[in-house]
Design a protein around this motif. Structure first.
Motif, PDB file in Angstrom:
ATOM      1  N   ARG A  12       0.835   4.892 -36.544  1.00 26.85           N
ATOM      2  CA  ARG A  12       0.318   4.376 -35.272  1.00 26.85           C
ATOM      3  C   ARG A  12      -1.100   3.855 -35.433  1.00 26.85           C
ATOM      4  N   ALA A  13      -1.917   4.570 -36.216  1.00 24.16           N
ATOM      5  CA  ALA A  13      -3.294   4.139 -36.463  1.00 24.16           C
ATOM      6  C   ALA A  13      -3.320   2.824 -37.237  1.00 24.16           C
ATOM      7  N   ALA A  14      -2.428   2.667 -38.201  1.00 22.28           N
ATOM      8  CA  ALA A  14      -2.365   1.428 -38.986  1.00 22.28           C
ATOM      9  C   ALA A  14      -2.018   0.244 -38.085  1.00 22.28           C
ATOM     10  N   ALA A  15      -1.092   0.421 -37.175  1.00 19.71           N
ATOM     11  CA  ALA A  15      -0.719  -0.650 -36.242  1.00 19.71           C
ATOM     12  C   ALA A  15      -1.894  -0.970 -35.310  1.00 19.71           C
ATOM     13  N   ARG A  16      -2.597   0.048 -34.829  1.00 22.19           N
ATOM     14  CA  ARG A  16      -3.761  -0.171 -33.958  1.00 22.19           C
ATOM     15  C   ARG A  16      -4.866  -0.919 -34.699  1.00 22.19           C
ATOM     16  N   LEU A  18      -4.467  -3.079 -37.228  1.00 25.85           N
ATOM     17  CA  LEU A  18      -4.051  -4.457 -37.497  1.00 25.85           C
ATOM     18  C   LEU A  18      -4.079  -5.313 -36.228  1.00 25.85           C
ATOM     19  N   ASP A  19      -3.787  -4.742 -35.090  1.00 32.54           N
ATOM     20  CA  ASP A  19      -3.641  -5.493 -33.840  1.00 32.54           C
ATOM     21  C   ASP A  19      -4.855  -6.366 -33.497  1.00 32.54           C
ATOM     22  N   PRO A  20      -6.090  -5.885 -33.532  1.00 34.25           N
ATOM     23  CA  PRO A  20      -7.219  -6.754 -33.166  1.00 34.25           C
ATOM     24  C   PRO A  20      -7.433  -7.917 -34.138  1.00 34.25           C
ATOM     25  N   GLY A  21      -6.990  -7.779 -35.357  1.00 27.83           N
ATOM     26  CA  GLY A  21      -7.146  -8.840 -36.344  1.00 27.83           C
ATOM     27  C   GLY A  21      -6.087  -9.919 -36.258  1.00 27.83           C
ATOM     28  N   GLU A  22      -5.141  -9.770 -35.368  1.00 24.66           N
ATOM     29  CA  GLU A  22      -4.051 -10.741 -35.194  1.00 24.66           C
ATOM     30  C   GLU A  22      -4.005 -11.192 -33.730  1.00 24.66           C
ATOM     31  N   PRO A  23      -4.907 -12.107 -33.331  1.00 25.15           N
ATOM     32  CA  PRO A  23      -4.976 -12.481 -31.910  1.00 25.15           C
ATOM     33  C   PRO A  23      -3.731 -13.183 -31.373  1.00 25.15           C
ATOM     34  N   ARG A  24      -2.905 -13.721 -32.247  1.00 27.20           N
ATOM     35  CA  ARG A  24      -1.678 -14.396 -31.789  1.00 27.20           C
ATOM     36  C   ARG A  24      -0.512 -13.426 -31.624  1.00 27.20           C
ATOM     37  N   TRP A  25      -0.742 -12.139 -31.919  1.00 26.72           N
ATOM     38  CA  TRP A  25       0.328 -11.143 -31.904  1.00 26.72           C
ATOM     39  C   TRP A  25      -0.137  -9.857 -31.224  1.00 26.72           C
ATOM     40  N   THR A  26       0.823  -9.122 -30.663  1.00 26.88           N
ATOM     41  CA  THR A  26       0.605  -7.728 -30.278  1.00 26.88           C
ATOM     42  C   THR A  26       1.405  -6.897 -31.262  1.00 26.88           C
ATOM     43  N   ILE A  27       0.749  -5.924 -31.867  1.00 24.86           N
ATOM     44  CA  ILE A  27       1.382  -5.121 -32.908  1.00 24.86           C
ATOM     45  C   ILE A  27       1.390  -3.664 -32.479  1.00 24.86           C
ATOM     46  N   PHE A  28       2.525  -3.009 -32.684  1.00 23.95           N
ATOM     47  CA  PHE A  28       2.624  -1.587 -32.366  1.00 23.95           C
ATOM     48  C   PHE A  28       3.662  -0.921 -33.255  1.00 23.95           C
ATOM     49  N   TYR A  29       3.672   0.389 -33.214  1.00 22.34           N
ATOM     50  CA  TYR A  29       4.596   1.195 -34.010  1.00 22.34           C
ATOM     51  C   TYR A  29       5.542   1.908 -33.064  1.00 22.34           C
ATOM     52  N   GLY A  30       6.839   1.815 -33.320  1.00 24.15           N
ATOM     53  CA  GLY A  30       7.837   2.482 -32.491  1.00 24.15           C
ATOM     54  C   GLY A  30       8.152   3.871 -33.024  1.00 24.15           C
ATOM     55  N   LEU A  31       7.851   4.878 -32.243  1.00 23.09           N
ATOM     56  CA  LEU A  31       8.074   6.250 -32.703  1.00 23.09           C
ATOM     57  C   LEU A  31       9.544   6.559 -32.915  1.00 23.09           C
ATOM     58  N   TRP A  32      10.390   6.132 -32.018  1.00 19.24           N
ATOM     59  CA  TRP A  32      11.808   6.455 -32.149  1.00 19.24           C
ATOM     60  C   TRP A  32      12.428   5.721 -33.335  1.00 19.24           C
ATOM     61  N   SER A  33      12.099   4.450 -33.466  1.00 16.54           N
ATOM     62  CA  SER A  33      12.699   3.629 -34.525  1.00 16.54           C
ATOM     63  C   SER A  33      11.996   3.807 -35.863  1.00 16.54           C
ATOM     64  N   ARG A  34      10.737   4.254 -35.803  1.00 18.54           N
ATOM     65  CA  ARG A  34       9.887   4.366 -37.000  1.00 18.54           C
ATOM     66  C   ARG A  34       9.760   3.025 -37.707  1.00 18.54           C
ATOM     67  N   ARG A  35       9.526   1.995 -36.889  1.00 18.71           N
ATOM     68  CA  ARG A  35       9.349   0.635 -37.398  1.00 18.71           C
ATOM     69  C   ARG A  35       8.120   0.029 -36.737  1.00 18.71           C
ATOM     70  N   TYR A  36       7.529  -0.947 -37.423  1.00 16.87           N
ATOM     71  CA  TYR A  36       6.413  -1.711 -36.874  1.00 16.87           C
ATOM     72  C   TYR A  36       6.972  -2.926 -36.158  1.00 16.87           C
ATOM     73  N   TYR A  37       6.324  -3.306 -35.048  1.00 16.47           N
ATOM     74  CA  TYR A  37       6.765  -4.450 -34.251  1.00 16.47           C
ATOM     75  C   TYR A  37       5.603  -5.402 -34.011  1.00 16.47           C
ATOM     76  N   ALA A  38       5.923  -6.692 -33.913  1.00 16.07           N
ATOM     77  CA  ALA A  38       4.940  -7.717 -33.564  1.00 16.07           C
ATOM     78  C   ALA A  38       5.581  -8.644 -32.534  1.00 16.07           C
ATOM     79  N   ILE A  39       4.868  -8.891 -31.451  1.00 15.04           N
ATOM     80  CA  ILE A  39       5.336  -9.786 -30.392  1.00 15.04           C
ATOM     81  C   ILE A  39       4.390 -10.975 -30.355  1.00 15.04           C
ATOM     82  N   ALA A  40       4.935 -12.181 -30.441  1.00 15.14           N
ATOM     83  CA  ALA A  40       4.124 -13.405 -30.463  1.00 15.14           C
ATOM     84  C   ALA A  40       3.517 -13.678 -29.094  1.00 15.14           C
ATOM     85  N   HIS A  41       2.293 -14.233 -29.107  1.00 11.87           N
ATOM     86  CA  HIS A  41       1.565 -14.579 -27.876  1.00 11.87           C
ATOM     87  C   HIS A  41       1.462 -16.073 -27.633  1.00 11.87           C
TER      88      HIS A  41
END
Length: 79
Positions: A12-16, A18-41
């Motif tokens: 979760r900390a790694a996703a947090r 990375l998120d500010p360094g990628e202004p075109r994306w929102t990045i988060f970590y899914g606890l249930w899936s245990r996968r990283y996600y990126a949503i385009a802006h």
């Protein structure tokens, strides 16, 4: 009393981080899936949500996803 657990704090900390360094994306970590996600802006051709097991893999997918939209937005001027 319910004891609160901190699940996957490193991921979760790694996703947090990375998120500010990628202004075109929102990045988060899914606890249930245990996968990283990126949503385009940006206004992509279709809604764009990427996921990967590793953060490095997610970054690679993000760069690949940006190429078609960036090249279609590019405007060339004859000199």
């Amino acid at each position: 009393m319910v004891r609160r657990r901190d699940w996957d704090p490193e991921a979760r900390a790694a996703a947090r981080e990375l998120d500010p360094g990628e202004p075109r994306w929102t990045i988060f970590y899914g606890l249930w899936s245990r996968r990283y996600y990126a949503i385009a802006h940006w206004h992509a051709r279709k809604p764009l949500i990427l996921d990967a097991r590793l953060l490095a893999e997610l970054r690679e997918l993000m760069r690949e996803a940006e190429l078609p939209d960036l090249t279609s937005e590019a405007r060339f001027v004859a000199v």
